[in-house]
Scaffold this motif. Structure first.
Motif, short mmCIF file in Angstrom:
data_model
loop_
_atom_site.label_atom_id
_atom_site.label_comp_id
_atom_site.label_asym_id
_atom_site.label_seq_id
_atom_site.Cartn_x
_atom_site.Cartn_y
_atom_site.Cartn_z
N MET A 1 -0.74 -35.79 -31.58
CA MET A 1 -1.34 -34.46 -31.49
C MET A 1 -0.97 -33.63 -32.72
SD MET A 1 -1.17 -31.67 -28.38
CE MET A 1 -2.40 -32.52 -27.39
N LYS A 2 -1.94 -32.98 -33.31
CA LYS A 2 -1.69 -32.17 -34.50
C LYS A 2 -1.26 -30.76 -34.11
CE LYS A 2 -5.30 -34.48 -37.21
NZ LYS A 2 -6.66 -34.33 -37.72
N ASN A 3 -0.35 -30.20 -34.90
CA ASN A 3 0.03 -28.80 -34.79
C ASN A 3 -0.58 -28.10 -36.01
OD1 ASN A 3 1.22 -26.42 -33.98
ND2 ASN A 3 3.28 -26.99 -34.64
N ILE A 4 -1.47 -27.17 -35.77
CA ILE A 4 -2.24 -26.56 -36.85
C ILE A 4 -1.90 -25.07 -36.98
CG2 ILE A 4 -4.56 -26.06 -37.72
CD1 ILE A 4 -5.52 -28.54 -36.21
N LYS A 5 -1.56 -24.70 -38.19
CA LYS A 5 -1.23 -23.31 -38.52
C LYS A 5 -2.48 -22.62 -39.06
CE LYS A 5 1.80 -20.83 -41.80
NZ LYS A 5 2.74 -21.06 -42.93
N MET A 6 -2.72 -21.39 -38.58
CA MET A 6 -3.89 -20.63 -38.99
C MET A 6 -3.46 -19.33 -39.67
SD MET A 6 -5.73 -20.51 -35.24
CE MET A 6 -7.41 -20.39 -35.78
N LYS A 7 -4.17 -18.95 -40.71
CA LYS A 7 -4.03 -17.62 -41.28
C LYS A 7 -5.30 -16.85 -40.93
CE LYS A 7 -2.99 -15.02 -45.48
NZ LYS A 7 -2.70 -15.09 -46.93
N ILE A 8 -5.13 -15.68 -40.33
CA ILE A 8 -6.26 -14.96 -39.74
C ILE A 8 -6.31 -13.53 -40.28
CG2 ILE A 8 -7.39 -14.29 -37.57
CD1 ILE A 8 -5.26 -16.31 -36.27
N GLU A 9 -7.53 -13.08 -40.54
CA GLU A 9 -7.77 -11.71 -40.97
C GLU A 9 -8.70 -11.07 -39.95
OE1 GLU A 9 -8.74 -10.73 -45.31
OE2 GLU A 9 -10.73 -10.74 -44.39
N TYR A 10 -8.40 -9.82 -39.55
CA TYR A 10 -9.32 -9.17 -38.60
C TYR A 10 -9.29 -7.65 -38.71
CZ TYR A 10 -5.00 -9.37 -35.68
OH TYR A 10 -3.71 -9.31 -35.20
N ASP A 11 -10.44 -7.11 -38.38
CA ASP A 11 -10.62 -5.67 -38.21
C ASP A 11 -10.43 -5.42 -36.71
OD1 ASP A 11 -11.66 -3.16 -37.62
OD2 ASP A 11 -13.30 -3.31 -39.07
N GLY A 12 -9.31 -4.78 -36.36
CA GLY A 12 -8.99 -4.62 -34.94
C GLY A 12 -9.66 -3.45 -34.26
N GLY A 13 -10.56 -2.76 -34.96
CA GLY A 13 -11.12 -1.51 -34.46
C GLY A 13 -11.76 -1.57 -33.09
N ARG A 14 -12.44 -2.67 -32.78
CA ARG A 14 -13.15 -2.73 -31.49
C ARG A 14 -12.46 -3.64 -30.47
NH1 ARG A 14 -17.45 -6.62 -30.73
NH2 ARG A 14 -17.34 -8.29 -32.29
N PRO A 85 -16.84 -13.64 -34.15
CA PRO A 85 -17.46 -12.39 -34.60
C PRO A 85 -17.12 -12.16 -36.08
CG PRO A 85 -16.25 -12.07 -32.55
CD PRO A 85 -15.90 -13.45 -33.04
N GLN A 86 -17.96 -11.43 -36.78
CA GLN A 86 -17.76 -11.24 -38.22
C GLN A 86 -16.51 -10.44 -38.56
OE1 GLN A 86 -21.57 -9.60 -39.47
NE2 GLN A 86 -22.22 -11.61 -40.17
N ASP A 87 -15.94 -9.73 -37.59
CA ASP A 87 -14.73 -8.96 -37.87
C ASP A 87 -13.45 -9.75 -37.59
OD1 ASP A 87 -15.08 -8.91 -35.12
OD2 ASP A 87 -15.27 -6.73 -34.97
N ILE A 88 -13.58 -11.05 -37.32
CA ILE A 88 -12.43 -11.97 -37.23
C ILE A 88 -12.73 -13.16 -38.13
CG2 ILE A 88 -10.98 -13.41 -35.73
CD1 ILE A 88 -11.96 -11.74 -33.34
N VAL A 89 -11.85 -13.42 -39.08
CA VAL A 89 -12.05 -14.51 -40.04
C VAL A 89 -10.80 -15.38 -40.11
CG1 VAL A 89 -12.46 -15.11 -42.47
CG2 VAL A 89 -13.67 -13.16 -41.43
N VAL A 90 -10.98 -16.68 -39.98
CA VAL A 90 -9.87 -17.62 -40.21
C VAL A 90 -9.89 -17.98 -41.68
CG1 VAL A 90 -8.85 -19.85 -39.63
CG2 VAL A 90 -9.99 -18.49 -37.85
N LYS A 91 -8.83 -17.64 -42.40
CA LYS A 91 -8.78 -17.81 -43.85
C LYS A 91 -8.31 -19.20 -44.27
CE LYS A 91 -9.33 -14.58 -46.19
NZ LYS A 91 -10.57 -13.99 -46.75
N LYS A 92 -7.43 -19.81 -43.43
CA LYS A 92 -6.83 -21.07 -43.83
C LYS A 92 -6.35 -21.84 -42.62
CE LYS A 92 -3.17 -22.76 -46.95
NZ LYS A 92 -2.03 -22.36 -47.82
N LEU A 93 -6.44 -23.17 -42.68
CA LEU A 93 -5.88 -24.07 -41.67
C LEU A 93 -5.02 -25.11 -42.38
CD1 LEU A 93 -9.05 -24.86 -39.49
CD2 LEU A 93 -7.20 -23.30 -38.87
N GLU A 94 -3.88 -25.42 -41.82
CA GLU A 94 -3.05 -26.50 -42.39
C GLU A 94 -2.21 -27.13 -41.28
OE1 GLU A 94 0.36 -25.42 -44.88
OE2 GLU A 94 -0.12 -23.31 -44.47
N GLU A 95 -1.98 -28.42 -41.42
CA GLU A 95 -1.14 -29.11 -40.45
C GLU A 95 0.32 -28.84 -40.77
OE1 GLU A 95 -0.62 -33.43 -38.20
OE2 GLU A 95 -2.00 -33.24 -39.90
N VAL A 96 1.10 -28.57 -39.71
CA VAL A 96 2.52 -28.25 -39.86
C VAL A 96 3.32 -29.15 -38.92
CG1 VAL A 96 2.26 -25.86 -40.65
CG2 VAL A 96 2.19 -26.36 -38.20
#
Length: 247
Positions: A1-14, A85-96
């Motif tokens: 099983m892979k453990n995947i790290k995500m870097k996430i950007e979001y506009d939390g307004g709504r 949604p367009q106000d949540i973006v995953v910038k990067k994925l990498e296995e850790v």
């Protein structure tokens, strides 16, 4: 099983913050988990580096999840950003490594807070800064920041009533930078209590406006009483900039 790290950007307004809620689908964690579950065909739960409050934004939130999926990371990234949604973006994925945990392994964070310092509001900045019309003395606020830097019990700068866990935190650096009408405050430390940055900001604004002297920071530390600090400023000016991990 892979453990995947995500870097996430979001506009939390709504959204109602990071943390998944059983009675609402308007959370960042909930939105991402739903897409990951659809993508992999199995239920996926993600672990965030920490919770951001309703209305707070992130440029560098970190999370991790585990999956048996054999999908290539480039395809995962494309899928996530196509269906989120367009106000949540995953910038990067990498296995850790299997033992990596986005929350427990974090050793520090940087937050920023943006002030629109003008008597006239901005139509464009209203969702990403807090309008504060009074003149602010940057030198006095810097004096107060010197008192905040270091290791202290920050319970008086937190919304926590009581806590069985330690409320001692270390702030390594606070920067104040003015760019036109925007004043940007940047806080870097080993961790932050609930609403700590927003309460510190309310206190710094009081000091900058001459409502409170910088020496009062010592009084708040000594008493540990929340009501002696400044107001909790609104969430829309707050950004989680970066989360740090040991190599």
């Amino acid at each position: 099983m892979k453990n995947i790290k995500m870097k996430i950007e979001y506009d939390g307004g709504r959204y109602l913050g990071w943390q998944r809620l059983s009675n609402s689908d308007k959370t960042i964690q909930g939105k991402i988990e739903n897409i990951l579950t659809n993508m992999t065909g199995t239920k996926v739960e993600i672990i965030g580096s920490g919770r951001t409050d309703s209305g707070t934004h992130a440029k560098g939130q970190i999370a991790n999840f585990k999956t048996d999926s054999t999908m290539a990371f480039t395809d995962m990234l494309d899928y996530l950003n196509r269906y989120l949604p367009q106000d949540i973006v995953v910038k990067k994925l990498e296995e850790v490594p299997e033992r990596f945990h986005a929350r427990y392994n974090a050793v520090g964070k940087t937050y920023s807070y943006r002030i629109w310092n003008n008597t006239i509001p901005s139509a464009f900045e209203r969702n990403y800064s807090y309008q504060y019309p009074d003149k602010l003395d940057i030198d006095k606020m810097n004096e107060a920041c010197e008192k905040l830097i270091g290791t202290h019990d920050f319970i008086g700068f937190s919304s926590l009533k009581k806590s069985k866990k330690s409320t001692v935190r270390t702030i390594d650096e606070i920067k104040i930078q003015r760019e036109g009408n925007i004043i940007r405050f940047t806080f870097t430390g080993n961790g932050f209590l609930h609403k700590m940055v927003r309460i510190i900001m309310g206190t710094l604004l009081d000091i900058g406006a001459g409502v409170m002297e910088s020496e009062y920071i010592d009084t708040i530390f000594k008493s540990g009483v929340r009501s002696q600090a400044g107001e909790t400023v609104p969430a829309q000016g707050l950004f989680l900039e970066e989360v740090y991990y040991t190599k």
